[in-house]
Design an enzyme around this catalytic site. Structure first.
Site, short mmCIF file in Angstrom:
data_model
loop_
_atom_site.label_atom_id
_atom_site.label_comp_id
_atom_site.label_asym_id
_atom_site.label_seq_id
_atom_site.Cartn_x
_atom_site.Cartn_y
_atom_site.Cartn_z
N LYS A 115 -17.83 -3.46 5.61
CA LYS A 115 -17.65 -4.66 4.79
C LYS A 115 -18.93 -5.52 4.73
CE LYS A 115 -14.72 -8.72 4.50
NZ LYS A 115 -13.57 -8.88 3.61
N MET A 124 10.21 27.54 -4.16
CA MET A 124 9.32 28.60 -3.70
C MET A 124 9.62 28.99 -2.25
SD MET A 124 7.18 30.75 -4.53
CE MET A 124 6.03 30.49 -5.88
N GLU A 162 -2.70 5.68 -2.38
CA GLU A 162 -4.09 6.15 -2.42
C GLU A 162 -4.20 7.64 -2.71
OE1 GLU A 162 -2.87 4.10 -0.18
OE2 GLU A 162 -4.18 2.35 -0.03
N PHE A 182 -8.96 -3.99 13.55
CA PHE A 182 -7.84 -3.91 12.61
C PHE A 182 -8.22 -3.03 11.41
CE2 PHE A 182 -5.50 -5.67 8.89
CZ PHE A 182 -4.25 -5.20 9.28
N GLN A 183 -7.37 -2.08 11.12
CA GLN A 183 -7.57 -1.13 10.02
C GLN A 183 -8.90 -0.38 10.12
OE1 GLN A 183 -6.55 -3.16 6.31
NE2 GLN A 183 -4.42 -2.57 6.68
#
Ligand SMILES: Cc1ncc(C[n+]2csc(CCOP(=O)(O)OP(=O)(O)O)c2C)c(N)n1
Ligand SMILES: [Mg+2]
Lengths: 566, 160
Positions: free
Chosen positions: A162, A480, A50, A112-113
């Protein structure tokens, strides 16, 4: 007013905004929306992580000037996007990020999630929403696009439960958006413009200090006009590169921590600093009290919070950079007896003084026979692409060498994470840009460390036909950080040596891409030429001098005149 | 310098945490904060007391204004204003101190709102300085608990 599902309404809103490309990764919470996308003409680019989706949307936005759109699922999908969102926020990049959320009835239940992504991203979005009422869905989407792109742009996140996406909603007519609480000011105040112009009339050693705002407001033409009209030298921040042609004699290149000697000296000795869409970041100013100590400061910025945040400003102009610069150009055009030649003559001694600095300490590096110098690779990339490629970068030395040695002549040709400095930004951003401009040459100038942070997006590039070219400046170090350890920590290379690195040529092959390697200087040019000639995705692995440093360098907290030089 | 800011913001979930998040995220301090609905139920008014020099207050004001849910920010301490805070103080009231406690409360025009065999609970309103003063005086007598509302403030109406 038609009833449709939330998912249909979202797709319709995207179409209404002219979106034809979005980046995302599916999951349970957004499955309704994905189902709807299948029947739409919007291309959904399936990434492999993502973070890659957000960076790709960001690269798309930076390259095109439009709003980038990403779609993530709830929970881990959304949290994986946070680094990308923060990256866009720091650089004021317009994004609309849609995240799935658990159904409304479950919110707050540790379902959940479930994650409070609105809470998590509050400090790194321009604004965000949790859509709790289906009736708000369409207005919120429209407002989000408006907010993302207007004023000082930025990412806007919409969290979509949802069941809201699955419910029936109305699709009201689109009206012009007017918000009581948000009215960015675009028009410059004529009195302030006049004050600024009069200061320019008087200045003997002026410098234009240009930041990302010039790119964001598409003000490069107006800026170039003003600089040339008044013969004012221009220095740019990392975000401002391309806002003024890098090969123009008036360009001093980048300023700040790894800026050119001439740029930092010019700012230090200037009597008038004209900051345009820049925000006096610590990487630019160094020790604050020594930054442009003799200069009167004009500051044009659309965001009032940027003005006098770090450095006191004498003439603030809260406005869109393009409109403000236009107003200044007009002011001089209308001025009686105004002749650019007079300015050229008047600024001649100042420009000559700067020339001396440029000759004393030009941007340079030591050639060491067969060994590949990373700067040489960037020079060759510049030469062989005619300075015309879209360059994405990772973060670290590779980024600074890209900024120093690639001569950006056009805006929106450098895609780099300036504010947040996000390793792993370059490859997905390059993919976003390449999908926007399939005919452009898009190169990710990368480090061997950073490229591994989103290397999985090679598959995305392959799947979606985004044959970008990746040029790894492979020094075997987190270079760096190693450079800081070399200079300030007694060469104690703690955790900066990468003892195991994949064979990038083989890795490229594993992804169906072309892998090329150059180990000596004379191999650099043929490798670049071959990479540019193929239609395929390419990784170029340049084995460069391991302990090369980026110079000039202003140590953190020092005055910008205290540069360590090559 | 102490500043009292009055912030009108949309009465939406999360709006308040945008404000407080701004303060914690940017390292500004909040001395007190009080918030409730205005005449218009869609709008809340938040009174916020903070410290800082001019440039910090300017940043705070601008940053607050930049929040999309914020309608208006006024530094009301710049002009004439009225400020009030309310406090509930539960103070020990034993046989030998009861009278003294009552006298102090009376002087400060406080009200006893709850009594137990060993305590008084006192309600008092006033500017912050008065609240501080009464707390200082009652402290030696034995304060068991105090709850303060934080300051609310309003600019004075123009006199002409
Ligand atoms: C996500 C992230 N983690 C850590 C850092 C700190 N950091 C800045 S530059 C750098 C080294 C990058 O190494 P490499 O990609 O090999 O680039 P080089 O400097 O060697 O060119 C690191 C670790 C960062 N900027 N971003
Ligand atoms: Mg490296």
């Amino acid at each position: 007013m038609k009833k449709m599902t939330g998912a249909q309404a979202i797709v319709k809103c995207l179409q209404e905004e002219g979106v034809n490309l979005i980046f995302g990764f599916p999951g349970g919470a957004v499955i309704d929306l994905y189902d709807e996308l299948l029947d739409s003409d919007i291309t959904h680019v399936l990434v492999r992580h993502e973070q890659g989706a957000i960076h790709a949307a960001d690269g798309y936005a930076r390259a095109t000037g439009g709003v980038g759109v990403a779609l993530l699922t709830s929970g881990p999908g959304a949290t994986n996007g946070v680094t990308g969102i923060a990256t866009a926020y720091m650089d004021s990049i317009p994004l609309v990020v849609l995240t799935g959320q658990v159904p409304r009835a479950l919110i707050g239940n540790d379902a959940f999630q479930e994650v409070d992504i609105v809470g998590i991203t509050r400090p790194c979005t321009k604004h965000n929403y949790l859509v709790k009422d289906p009736a708000d869905l369409v207005p919120v989407l429209r407002e989000a696009f408006y907010l993302a792109a207007s004023g000082r742009p930025g990412p806007v996140l919409i969290d979509l439960p949802k069941d809201v996406v699955a419910s029936k909603v109305n699709f009201p007519e689109k009206k012009k958006i007017k918000m009581q609480t948000y009215q960015p000011n675009y028009e410059p105040h004529p009195g302030q413009v006049e004050k600024a112009c009069r200061a320019m009339l008087k200045a003997k050693s002026p410098v234009l200090y240009v930041g990302g705002g010039v790119i964001l407001s598409n003000a490069n033409k107006e800026l170039t006009e003003l600089a040339k009209k008044l013969s004012i030298p221009v220095t740019m921040t990392l975000m401002g590169l391309g806002g003024f042609p890098g090969t123009d004699p008036l360009s001093l290149g980048m300023l700040g921590m790894h800026g050119t000697y001439a740029a930092n000296m010019a700012v230090a000795k200037s009597d008038l600093l004209i900051a345009v869409g820049a925000r006096f970041d610590d990487r630019v100013t160094g020790r604050l009290d020594a930054f442009a100590p003799h200069a009167k400061i004009i500051h044009i910025d659309i965001d009032p919070t940027s003005i006098s945040k770090n450095v006191g400003v004498d003439i603030p102009i809260v406005a869109d950079c393009k409109l403000a610069l236009q107003a200044m150009n007009t002011w001089f055009d209308r001025l009686k007896d105004f002749d650019p030649k007079d300015f050229a003559a008047r600024h001649q001694p100042w420009i000559e003084r700067i020339d001396v600095w440029q000759q004393e300490h030009p941007l340079t590096y030591h050639d060491e026979g067969d060994i590949i110098k990373p700067q040489y690779v960037v020079e060759k990339l510049n030469e062989l692409t005619g300075g015309d490629a879209i360059i994405a970068t990772e973060v670290g030395q590779n980024q600074m060498w890209a900024a120093q040695f690639y001569k950006f002549n056009k805006p929106r040709h450098l895609l780099t994470s300036g504010g947040l400095g996000t390793m792993g930004y370059g490859l997905p951003a390059a993919i976003g840009a390449k999908l926007a401009y399939p005919n452009a040459t898009v190169i990710d100038i990368a480090g061997d460390g950073s490229i591994q942070m989103n290397i999985q997006e090679l598959a995305t590039a392959k799947q979606w036909g985004a044959p970008v070219k990746i040029a790894i400046l492979n020094n075997g170090y987190l270079g760096m950080v190693r450079q800081w350890q070399e200079l300030f920590y007694n060469r104690r290379y703690s955790a900066t040596v990468m003892e195991v690195t994949p064979d990038f040529v083989e890795l490229a092959k594993a992804y169906g891409a072309v892998g090329l390697r150059a180990k000596t200087k004379d191999e650099v040019e043929p490798v670049i030429k071959e990479a540019l000639a193929t239609d395929n995705l390419v990784i170029m692995d340049f084995i460069v001098n391991r302990e090369e440093g980026v110079y000039p360098m202003v140590p953190a907290g020092k005055a910008t005149t205290e540069m360590l030089l090559v | 310098m102490k500043h009292t800011l009055s912030v009108l913001l949309l009465n939406k979930p999360g709006a308040l945490s945008r404000v407080t998040g701004l303060f914690s995220g940017r390292g500004f301090n909040i001395e007190s904060l009080s918030v409730a609905e205005t005449l218009d139920p869609k709008v809340s008014c938040l009174t916020l007391v903070t410290h800082g020099d001019e440039s910090i207050i300017e940043q705070i004001t601008k940053q607050l204004h930049k929040l999309i849910d914020v309608i208006k920010v006024t530094d009301i301490s710049e002009g004439e204003f009225v400020e009030r805070e309310m406090v509930l103080i539960q103070v020990k009231a034993e046989a030998h101190t009861r009278a003294e406690v009552l006298r102090v409360i009376d002087i400060f025009r406080g009200k006893v709102v709850d009594v137990s065999p060993t305590t008084y609970t006192v309600e008092m309103t006033g500017p912050e300085s008065k609240i501080k003063a009464v707390i200082d005086i009652l402290r030696p007598l034995g304060i068991k608990e105090i709850i303060r509302t934080g300051t609310i403030a309003m600019a004075r109406a123009p006199k002409k």
